[in-house]
Design an enzyme around this catalytic site. Structure first.
Site: not given
Ligand code: GLN
Length: 486
Positions: A75, A150, A174
């Protein structure tokens, strides 16, 4: 699509070279990337160079580890020396880190072959990878849909066979949510188990790096390699790392001691896709057939997770993102009259709308007069959620629930609905707030043929139990063998 162990056997038996395996992954990337867009950058030359070194070791008769010669995606919020690390943000577009993150350093030492850096929501803020400043990633199961987020690029790349495994980061879901939506396995370890050194910080008390794979075993192998104490991360735990892969067995528990599974009551009903409820209930039946003792567990504070998270995470983000000021990293506007104007214009142009929204919320909730009302209150709720889990783990070995309340939605469908987006993390966020390990693995498909994920949650440092339950379930089912019709 071969597993780590299959590829490893081919390498040591000299049936294929690491260069051939790497080239196959790079060819696959060339073929499917025009449709999927998982990668922000493909590091073909470096990958082939790494593969050559593995082949040289094999030729010299040296022993190689399981990850040697295995294609992996990273990532793009993990620093890679000499290779752009953008966080899918304009503000870091030209940032080339002068140092390597601990996880990628460990993987390189193990001989893993990095094929590229994967797409994400800008600064890992989002649940669909649509917040990337550079490109949209498609779900390999239906190209008109989002891969989740994400870590959408890392999940899609594994599902599409562009690499064997990948790394993501999970602050509120994420890793697990895109794993569920792309039909692969994804795990967020206990907070502190994997070093965050070199991971671009979003919300430091919640962020955790973890593996994606097409099977539980692949995930266990990768976790084993990246876990363990790191003096460069002050929150890194000093604990013995079990040999996770060797703990995996097709059976669950024993005659003397049954494996105890708790089903989180509050994660069913309103707002949850009926197809998901059905699939997860069937998975629970499967666990019973495997000899597990199943009981319903109530976690009444679970539903306050999203509200507490969207105070705590933006608060930490507003502090962490203060460093992007046009001076220290990447992007800077050229047409500013003075320093203040340079700061404000750089940040106005460098950050996307979701990142700005969170910086504003976080700055507000940390400001004098509101700190007690919001931030401190949210931290108290966090403690209550933790207590729910503590009570639960006094009775059971692991907890199960759906990973996501819905399957993958169409790209653009939730564009103007940030609250709707936030609610998608209903079932994953409490796990981060409590610092626990959680894993998502495939447990079925909805009527549109979209994958459904089952979440398995463990107590602090009980990755062993999470992986054992996941493996036993996986071995008894065929879901993980399905591949997207690409
Ligand atoms: N979807 C969640 C957010 O928008 C989690 C994001 C993540 O785990 N990086 O913060």
């Amino acid at each position: 699509m071969a597993s780590i162990r299959e590829l490893h056997d081919q390498l040591v038996n000299k049936e294929r070279s690491a260069v051939e395996i790497t080239q196959e992954a790079l060819d696959r990337i060339q073929v499917v990337e025009p449709q999927i867009h998982s990668f922000l950058c493909v590091t073909a030359d470096r990958a082939l160079e790494q593969a050559k070194q593995v082949d040289a070791k094999i030729a010299a008769g040296e022993e190689i580890g399981l990850l040697a010669g295995i294609p992996i995606g990273i990532k793009d919020n993990m620093c890679t020396q000499g290779i752009p690390t953008t966080c899918a943000s304009k503000i870091l577009q030209n940032f080339v880190p002068p140092y390597e993150s601990t996880v990628t350093e460990r993987l390189a030492k193990a001989g893993a072959v990095m094929v590229g850096k994967t797409n994400l929501d800008e600064f890992a803020m989002g649940g669909s990878t649509e917040n990337s400043a550079f490109q949209l990633t498609a779900n390999p199961w239906d190209l008109e849909r989002i891969p989740g987020g994400s870590s959408g690029g890392s999940a899609a790349a594994v599902a599409a066979g562009e690499c064997t495994v990948s790394l993501g980061s999970d602050t509120g879901g994420s890793i697990r949510q895109p794993a569920a939506l792309c039909g692969v396995v994804g795990m967020k370890p206990t907070y502190g188990l994997v070093s965050r050194y070199g991971l671009v910080a979003f919300a430091s008390s919640l962020d955790q790096i973890g593996p994606f794979g097409r099977s539980v075993e692949d995930v266990a192998i990768l976790l084993k390699e990246i876990a363990g104490h790191d003096p460069k991360d002050s929150t890194s735990l000093k604990v013995e790392i079990p040999d996770y892969p060797s703990l995996l067995k097709p059976e669950l528990g024993s005659k003397k001691q049954k494996f105890r599974i708790g089903v989180i009551k509050e994660t069913f009903g309103e707002g949850v896709d009926p197809a998901i409820e059905t699939a997860v209930r069937q998975a629970i039946e499967q666990f019973k057939a495997l000899g597990a003792e199943v009981q319903e567990i109530s976690c009444p504070q679970f539903r306050y997770g999203v509200a507490a998270y969207y105070i705590i995470a933006p608060s930490e983000a507003s502090a962490n993102l203060a460093r992007y000021d046009g001076v220290k990293y990447g992007f800077r506007v050229e047409d500013a009259e003075n320093l203040m104007e340079m700061y404000t214009k750089t940040r106005a142009q460098g950050f996307g709308p979701e990142v700005k929204r969170r910086i504003m919320i976080g700055t507000y909730t940390l400001s004098a007069g509101y700190y007690d009302a919001y931030y401190l209150k949210a931290q108290k709720v966090r403690t209550l959620i933790k207590q729910d889990f503590e009570n639960a783990f006094a009775k059971v070995d692991v907890l199960v629930c759906p990973t996501s309340p819905t399957t993958a939605f169409k790209t653009g469908e939730k564009k103007d609905d940030p609250l709707g987006m936030y609610l998608l993390d209903l079932m994953t966020i409490p796990v981060n707030l409590a610092g626990l390990p959680g894993l998502s693995l495939p447990c079925g498909f909805d009527d549109k043929g979209l994958p459904i994920g089952l979440q398995i949650i463990g107590n602090v440092l009980r990755e062993d139990l999470v992986l054992q339950a996941s493996y036993a379930y996986e071995q008894a089912t065929d879901w993980h063998k399905q591949t997207p019709p690409l």
